[in-house]
Scaffold this motif. Structure first.
Motif, mmCIF file in Angstrom:
data_model
loop_
_atom_site.group_PDB
_atom_site.id
_atom_site.type_symbol
_atom_site.label_atom_id
_atom_site.label_comp_id
_atom_site.label_asym_id
_atom_site.label_seq_id
_atom_site.Cartn_x
_atom_site.Cartn_y
_atom_site.Cartn_z
ATOM 1 N N SER A 237 23.268 6.791 -17.634
ATOM 2 C CA SER A 237 23.805 7.015 -18.971
ATOM 3 C C SER A 237 22.761 7.576 -19.926
ATOM 4 C CB SER A 237 24.373 5.703 -19.520
ATOM 5 O OG SER A 237 23.370 4.702 -19.577
ATOM 6 N N LYS A 238 21.513 7.087 -19.827
ATOM 7 C CA LYS A 238 20.466 7.580 -20.725
ATOM 8 C C LYS A 238 20.194 9.055 -20.476
ATOM 9 C CE LYS A 238 16.986 7.374 -23.597
ATOM 10 N NZ LYS A 238 16.436 8.725 -23.426
ATOM 11 N N GLU A 239 20.079 9.448 -19.208
ATOM 12 C CA GLU A 239 19.832 10.852 -18.901
ATOM 13 C C GLU A 239 21.031 11.714 -19.260
ATOM 14 O OE1 GLU A 239 18.345 13.724 -15.223
ATOM 15 O OE2 GLU A 239 18.549 11.552 -14.918
ATOM 16 N N MET A 240 22.242 11.173 -19.090
ATOM 17 C CA MET A 240 23.439 11.931 -19.458
ATOM 18 C C MET A 240 23.459 12.208 -20.956
ATOM 19 S SD MET A 240 26.181 13.454 -18.497
ATOM 20 C CE MET A 240 26.630 12.846 -16.862
ATOM 21 N N ILE A 241 23.082 11.203 -21.755
ATOM 22 C CA ILE A 241 23.024 11.392 -23.209
ATOM 23 C C ILE A 241 21.977 12.444 -23.558
ATOM 24 C CG2 ILE A 241 22.434 10.274 -25.389
ATOM 25 C CD1 ILE A 241 23.643 7.693 -24.233
ATOM 26 N N ASP A 242 20.835 12.413 -22.876
ATOM 27 C CA ASP A 242 19.804 13.423 -23.114
ATOM 28 C C ASP A 242 20.295 14.813 -22.727
ATOM 29 O OD1 ASP A 242 18.078 11.499 -24.020
ATOM 30 O OD2 ASP A 242 16.994 11.282 -22.129
ATOM 31 N N ARG A 243 21.025 14.891 -21.631
ATOM 32 C CA ARG A 243 21.564 16.189 -21.212
ATOM 33 C C ARG A 243 22.574 16.705 -22.234
ATOM 34 N NH1 ARG A 243 22.397 16.645 -14.686
ATOM 35 N NH2 ARG A 243 20.290 16.051 -14.065
ATOM 36 N N GLY A 244 23.376 15.792 -22.763
ATOM 37 C CA GLY A 244 24.327 16.196 -23.791
ATOM 38 C C GLY A 244 23.618 16.718 -25.026
ATOM 39 N N ALA A 245 22.526 16.056 -25.420
ATOM 40 C CA ALA A 245 21.751 16.514 -26.572
ATOM 41 C C ALA A 245 21.127 17.873 -26.297
ATOM 42 C CB ALA A 245 20.672 15.490 -26.911
ATOM 43 N N ALA A 246 20.653 18.061 -25.061
ATOM 44 C CA ALA A 246 20.075 19.347 -24.685
ATOM 45 C C ALA A 246 21.121 20.450 -24.714
ATOM 46 C CB ALA A 246 19.454 19.246 -23.289
ATOM 47 N N TYR A 247 22.293 20.156 -24.212
ATOM 48 C CA TYR A 247 23.368 21.157 -24.210
ATOM 49 C C TYR A 247 23.762 21.522 -25.637
ATOM 50 C CZ TYR A 247 28.119 23.001 -23.864
ATOM 51 O OH TYR A 247 29.235 23.763 -23.996
ATOM 52 N N ALA A 248 23.890 20.498 -26.504
ATOM 53 C CA ALA A 248 24.255 20.759 -27.895
ATOM 54 C C ALA A 248 23.187 21.595 -28.589
ATOM 55 C CB ALA A 248 24.466 19.439 -28.629
ATOM 56 N N ALA A 249 21.918 21.274 -28.332
ATOM 57 C CA ALA A 249 20.841 22.041 -28.941
ATOM 58 C C ALA A 249 20.818 23.475 -28.428
ATOM 59 C CB ALA A 249 19.505 21.364 -28.668
ATOM 60 N N ALA A 250 21.180 23.668 -27.164
ATOM 61 C CA ALA A 250 21.176 25.006 -26.567
ATOM 62 C C ALA A 250 22.196 25.926 -27.212
ATOM 63 C CB ALA A 250 21.438 24.910 -25.065
ATOM 64 N N VAL A 251 23.264 25.352 -27.719
ATOM 65 C CA VAL A 251 24.281 26.169 -28.394
ATOM 66 C C VAL A 251 24.181 26.006 -29.906
ATOM 67 C CG1 VAL A 251 25.861 26.209 -26.446
ATOM 68 C CG2 VAL A 251 26.018 24.342 -28.092
ATOM 69 N N GLU A 252 22.979 25.583 -30.353
ATOM 70 C CA GLU A 252 22.629 25.518 -31.780
ATOM 71 C C GLU A 252 23.453 24.501 -32.551
ATOM 72 O OE1 GLU A 252 22.804 29.485 -33.286
ATOM 73 O OE2 GLU A 252 21.117 30.163 -32.076
ATOM 74 N N GLU A 253 23.779 23.399 -31.914
ATOM 75 C CA GLU A 253 24.399 22.281 -32.611
ATOM 76 C C GLU A 253 23.327 21.586 -33.446
ATOM 77 O OE1 GLU A 253 27.583 19.151 -32.948
ATOM 78 O OE2 GLU A 253 27.324 21.308 -33.010
ATOM 79 N N VAL A 254 23.639 21.292 -34.690
ATOM 80 C CA VAL A 254 22.648 20.691 -35.593
ATOM 81 C C VAL A 254 23.210 19.378 -36.138
ATOM 82 C CG1 VAL A 254 21.320 20.948 -37.706
ATOM 83 C CG2 VAL A 254 21.751 22.937 -36.261
ATOM 84 N N GLU A 255 22.418 18.312 -36.097
ATOM 85 C CA GLU A 255 22.805 17.029 -36.651
ATOM 86 C C GLU A 255 22.094 16.812 -37.983
ATOM 87 O OE1 GLU A 255 24.923 14.848 -35.604
ATOM 88 O OE2 GLU A 255 25.415 15.560 -33.592
ATOM 89 N N PHE A 256 22.800 16.273 -38.956
ATOM 90 C CA PHE A 256 22.217 15.983 -40.258
ATOM 91 C C PHE A 256 22.315 14.496 -40.563
ATOM 92 C CE2 PHE A 256 23.581 20.402 -40.614
ATOM 93 C CZ PHE A 256 22.453 21.011 -41.119
#
Length: 260
Positions: A237-256
């Motif tokens: 689960s921890k690595e999956m969450i990291d992969r999700g964050a990486a995928y979001a960052a790759a498509v320029e998803e930004v968290e505020f």
């Protein structure tokens, strides 16, 4: 915070290597669960908005005629609901972040359905303002907008625009489907029973859809990736969450943050 993309091998549908900077491959043809959330949210919003916001156009005259309200007083009920929605959203957003969208949708659908049913016993101006402008409005406001948007934003990143567009497309159909239906029901059964039918249908359809088709958290918590992207092999689960964050960052998803 940056993520070392070279550590992750993502299997991404419709995303080029140049866009993501990752090794990709099309793999699964199984329907992504997020699309069921789109269907559930669309149906719930379609019915609730159709009955509350657009159905009032048909309910307006029979309610004011039977209860002896002026047009101005009958309009106040809808106005209270609109005004109230601005304040509801502030609280709803915090509750969604704390408890998840599913419970907010379930609560809102139940309250909205209760408000429709209670309209059967409305016989005074104050009862009308309380039930239609208060109870029903609160249910519709908290259960059919923000939590559904949050669910779709959780499960989609690159395809978020498409998912939200489909959802709002159903809202646009209210005027051509639900409004004529409400008008027909009033003609056949009267406005009181028409409101009851609206509430019962919302319960029967909305509650199961929210329970089975809306998740509390992002897809990574359930071993899935946003947009239906598949991973090469099962991971923790921890690595999956990291992969999700990486995928979001790759498509320029930004968290505020709230402060930002």
């Amino acid at each position: 915070m940056s993520f070392p993309f070279s550590r992750y091998i993502l299997l991404v549908s419709n995303l080029s290597v140049k866009e993501a900077g990752l090794v990709i491959e099309r793999r699964s043809s199984k329907i992504f669960f997020g699309w069921w959330t789109v269907v559930a949210g669309s149906i719930i919003t379609f019915w609730a908005h159709g009955y509350y916001f657009y159905g009032l156009s048909a309910l307006f005259k029979p309610i004011s005629a039977e209860l002896g309200f002026s047009r101005a007083m009958t309009s106040v009920g809808a106005s209270i609901g609109r005004f109230e929605g601005g304040f509801d959203s502030l609280v709803t957003g915090w509750v969604i972040d704390r408890f998840g969208p599913r419970w907010v949708i379930l609560t809102g659908v139940f309250i909205a359905g209760l408000g429709f049913v209670l309209m059967y016993w409305v016989n005074s101006l104050w009862a009308y303002l309380t039930v239609w402008g208060g109870i029903t409005a609160i249910g519709v406001n908290i259960g059919t907008s923000r939590p559904i948007e949050k669910s779709l934003a959780n499960w989609f990143v690159r395809k978020r625009g498409l998912a939200i567009s489909i959802w709002w497309g159903f809202v646009g159909l209210c005027t051509v489907v639900v409004l004529p239906l409400v008008t027909w029901l009033i003609t056949v059964y009267g406005w009181r029973l028409t409101c009851v039918i609206g509430g019962v249908v919302l319960w029967v359809i909305g509650l199961p859809l929210a329970w089975f088709c809306v998740k509390q958290n992002r897809p990574e918590y359930y071993g899935l990736m946003p947009d239906g992207v598949t991973v090469e092999k099962p991971v923790g689960s921890k690595e999956m969450i990291d992969r999700g964050a990486a995928y979001a960052a790759a498509v320029e998803e930004v968290e505020f943050t709230l402060r930002q």
